[in-house]
Design a protein around this motif. Structure first.
Motif, short mmCIF file in Angstrom:
data_model
loop_
_atom_site.label_atom_id
_atom_site.label_comp_id
_atom_site.label_asym_id
_atom_site.label_seq_id
_atom_site.Cartn_x
_atom_site.Cartn_y
_atom_site.Cartn_z
N GLN A 149 0.84 -1.20 0.00
CA GLN A 149 0.00 0.00 0.00
C GLN A 149 0.87 1.26 0.00
N LEU A 180 -6.23 9.93 -4.83
CA LEU A 180 -5.19 8.97 -4.49
C LEU A 180 -5.74 7.55 -4.40
N VAL A 193 -4.33 4.42 -6.62
CA VAL A 193 -3.80 3.21 -5.99
C VAL A 193 -4.58 1.99 -6.46
N GLU A 232 1.04 4.07 -2.96
CA GLU A 232 0.75 5.48 -2.66
C GLU A 232 1.94 6.37 -3.02
#
Length: 74
Positions: free
Chosen positions: A14, A35, A39, A18
């Motif tokens: 993750q 965002l 992602v 990001e």
């Protein structure tokens, strides 16, 4: 060297996604993309095999690259 994304800790993956999505030079076209959407798109591309995580040992850097751009002899 390709790093299999499934071998990464979920939090590490993750964070990587990001970080990549917020780098200067990443362009998502005319419209603003949040965002979370960026992602999610990167995650889908990893899962489909379109994109891979590439570690460059000499530079000690990690990037997401199109799988088709990886030399076949790697």
């Amino acid at each position: 060297m390709i790093i299999p994304f499934r071998q990464l800790d979920p939090d590490t993956l993750q964070n990587l996604l990001e970080e990549y999505a917020t780098r200067d030079g990443t362009d998502y076209g005319e419209r603003e993309v949040g965002l979370a959407d960026k992602v999610a798109s990167l995650r889908r591309q990893l899962q489909s095999g379109e994109v891979v995580i590439w570690f460059e040992p000499g530079e000690e850097s990690v990037n997401l690259v199109l799988a088709r751009d990886i030399p076949k002899d790697v």
